[in-house]
Design an enzyme around this catalytic site. Structure first.
Site, PDB file in Angstrom:
ATOM      1  N   ARG A   1       4.823  12.704   4.241  1.00  0.00           N
ATOM      2  CA  ARG A   1       4.188  13.386   3.112  1.00  0.00           C
ATOM      3  C   ARG A   1       2.712  13.075   2.960  1.00  0.00           C
ATOM      4  O   ARG A   1       1.919  13.986   2.688  1.00  0.00           O
ATOM      5  CB  ARG A   1       4.772  13.045   1.762  1.00  0.00           C
ATOM      6  CG  ARG A   1       5.848  12.789   1.305  1.00  0.00           C
ATOM      7  CD  ARG A   1       6.757  11.881   0.728  1.00  0.00           C
ATOM      8  NE  ARG A   1       7.400  11.165   1.791  1.00  0.00           N
ATOM      9  CZ  ARG A   1       8.601  11.418   2.200  1.00  0.00           C
ATOM     10  NH1 ARG A   1       9.327  12.312   1.609  1.00  0.00           N
ATOM     11  NH2 ARG A   1       9.099  10.756   3.199  1.00  0.00           N
ATOM     12  N   THR A   2       2.345  11.827   3.145  1.00  0.00           N
ATOM     13  CA  THR A   2       0.949  11.478   2.888  1.00  0.00           C
ATOM     14  C   THR A   2       0.034  12.169   3.900  1.00  0.00           C
ATOM     15  O   THR A   2      -0.961  12.795   3.523  1.00  0.00           O
ATOM     16  CB  THR A   2       0.771   9.943   2.925  1.00  0.00           C
ATOM     17  OG1 THR A   2       1.708   9.359   2.032  1.00  0.00           O
ATOM     18  CG2 THR A   2      -0.625   9.540   2.518  1.00  0.00           C
TER      19      THR A   2
ATOM     20  N   LYS B   1      -6.245  -5.844  15.629  1.00  0.00           N
ATOM     21  CA  LYS B   1      -7.064  -6.088  14.439  1.00  0.00           C
ATOM     22  C   LYS B   1      -8.533  -6.323  14.806  1.00  0.00           C
ATOM     23  O   LYS B   1      -8.885  -6.596  15.925  1.00  0.00           O
ATOM     24  CB  LYS B   1      -6.545  -7.307  13.684  1.00  0.00           C
ATOM     25  CG  LYS B   1      -5.352  -7.006  12.821  1.00  0.00           C
ATOM     26  CD  LYS B   1      -4.957  -8.202  12.033  1.00  0.00           C
ATOM     27  CE  LYS B   1      -4.113  -9.128  12.866  1.00  0.00           C
ATOM     28  NZ  LYS B   1      -3.684 -10.290  12.129  1.00  0.00           N
TER      29      LYS B   1
ATOM     30  N   ARG C   1      -4.624   5.158   7.135  1.00  0.00           N
ATOM     31  CA  ARG C   1      -3.456   4.320   6.805  1.00  0.00           C
ATOM     32  C   ARG C   1      -3.361   3.268   7.899  1.00  0.00           C
ATOM     33  O   ARG C   1      -3.480   3.583   9.082  1.00  0.00           O
ATOM     34  CB  ARG C   1      -2.184   5.166   6.775  1.00  0.00           C
ATOM     35  CG  ARG C   1      -0.922   4.306   6.762  1.00  0.00           C
ATOM     36  CD  ARG C   1       0.323   5.111   6.493  1.00  0.00           C
ATOM     37  NE  ARG C   1       0.388   5.526   5.107  1.00  0.00           N
ATOM     38  CZ  ARG C   1       1.471   6.046   4.553  1.00  0.00           C
ATOM     39  NH1 ARG C   1       2.569   6.215   5.254  1.00  0.00           N
ATOM     40  NH2 ARG C   1       1.464   6.408   3.289  1.00  0.00           N
TER      41      ARG C   1
ATOM     42  N   HIS D   1      -2.205   1.747  -2.320  1.00  0.00           N
ATOM     43  CA  HIS D   1      -1.934   3.128  -1.912  1.00  0.00           C
ATOM     44  C   HIS D   1      -2.388   3.979  -3.107  1.00  0.00           C
ATOM     45  O   HIS D   1      -1.567   4.521  -3.851  1.00  0.00           O
ATOM     46  CB  HIS D   1      -0.436   3.283  -1.632  1.00  0.00           C
ATOM     47  CG  HIS D   1      -0.043   4.554  -0.951  1.00  0.00           C
ATOM     48  ND1 HIS D   1      -0.911   5.601  -0.714  1.00  0.00           N
ATOM     49  CD2 HIS D   1       1.156   4.955  -0.431  1.00  0.00           C
ATOM     50  CE1 HIS D   1      -0.269   6.570  -0.097  1.00  0.00           C
ATOM     51  NE2 HIS D   1       0.984   6.204   0.080  1.00  0.00           N
TER      52      HIS D   1
END
Ligand code: NCD
Length: 318
Positions: free
Chosen positions: A58-59, A86, A108, A136
């Site tokens: 969905r995001t 990272k 994200r 979020h």
């Protein structure tokens, strides 16, 4: 319109007035999205890049639709989990993309703080689409819009957030937002799934679901975030459902007009009963999805206005 931010990295730095401005603008995008022709020029000429280093339905879909409906050129980069390293790797990626002159970067990432790091390195607006267990913000804003529309207000409500609080960025951003708007927030879950330091968060904590739900106006359920768990936090999913799964019997403890929310993805029969999730008289889960597109349109519209204003001040051609 009171919204001064350059980036949307979290709820923590937003003022109540900024939250209200964003929700008010979202309402006009809810209307636009219900029309046949869903188009505006708010982001015309701008480039939006979506970088999702974690799974998302969905995001990611709603950020893409939001950008397209506002007339931006939208690109989705598929970030393989294997390429995640990272620090340097992320900065290198950021610098590479920055050289292509994007205007909006939506990211994200599994590491808390990764999106803030990105924002320091690029000269465009950055939107946090979820970083680790940190924040979020657009989820909390879409939840706020859903609550405000269902309840007619966003203050003085009793809101219960239930389940895996410890691993949830959704819970963190919601607690911050709902607290800023002066609601009474209760957290319900097994002690193993409560974050350390929760006593300082200005919330009430319950390990008994029925006691926690008593008189609640809003019941927000969360998924067990197994991908963030190292080891076993619950005896079994069956036992968890028995004690913390939301079904009609437990919901009967809440206010008679309480609404049921879930950010998705849902695990039916683990944290929520499937029939209840589909009950349009109680569940606003599909409304949350609808509000998600509108809120992301409003957020990117406001950030683009500030970006253009800053570039104008700096004498950059706009
Ligand atoms: C949430 C997330 O990714 O943080 N989902 C979402 O954005 N709708 C919650 C979850 O994954 O359980």
């Amino acid at each position: 319109m009171s919204f001064g931010a350059t980036h949307l990295l979290g709820i923590e730095t937003l003022s109540p007035a900024e939250i209200v401005s964003l929700l008010d603008l979202s309402e006009s995008y809810v209307n636009l999205n219900r029309r046949d022709v869903k188009h505006s020029e708010a982001l015309a000429g701008l480039t939006q890049i979506n970088m999702f280093f974690e799974a998302s339905t969905r995001t990611q879909a709603s950020f893409e639709l939001a950008g397209k409906r506002l007339g931006a050129d939208v690109m989705n980069l598929t970030m393989q989990a294997s390429s995640i390293r990272k620090g340097e790797t992320l900065i290198d990626t950021a610098m590479t993309l920055n050289a292509m002159h994007p205007d909006l970067l939506v990211m994200r990432h599994p590491n808390s703080g990764a999106v803030n790091l990105l924002a320091e390195k690029v000269n465009c607006a950055v939107v946090n689409a979820g970083d680790g267990r940190h924040e979020h913000p657009t989820q909390a804003l879409l939840d706020a819009l859903t609550i405000r529309r269902a309840k007619g207000r966003l203050h003085r409500l009793r809101i219960a957030i239930c389940g895996d609080i410890a691993h949830s960025r959704v819970a963190r951003s919601n607690i911050l937002l709902l607290g800023k708007m002066e609601n009474r927030v209760r957290l319900i879950g097994p002690p193993t799934l409560m974050p350390s330091g929760v006593a300082d968060w200005g919330v009430e904590v319950f390990s008994d679901m029925r006691a926690g739900l008593e008189g609640a106006d809003v019941v927000m359920m969360l998924r067990l975030q197994k991908e963030r768990m190292d080891g076993a936090f619950i005896p079994s999913e069956r036992e968890y459902y028995h004690r913390f799964g939301l079904d009609a019997a437990k919901l009967a403890m809440a206010a008679p007009d309480a609404i049921v929310m879930h950010p998705g993805p849902m695990n039916r029969g683990v944290e929520i009963d499937g029939t209840l999730a589909d009950d349009i008289n109680r569940s606003v889960i599909q409304d949350q999805v609808e509000m998600g597109v509108a809120v992301r349109m409003a957020a990117m519209d406001l950030l683009a206005r500030n970006l253009r204003a800053a570039r104008q001040r700096d004498g950059v051609m706009v």
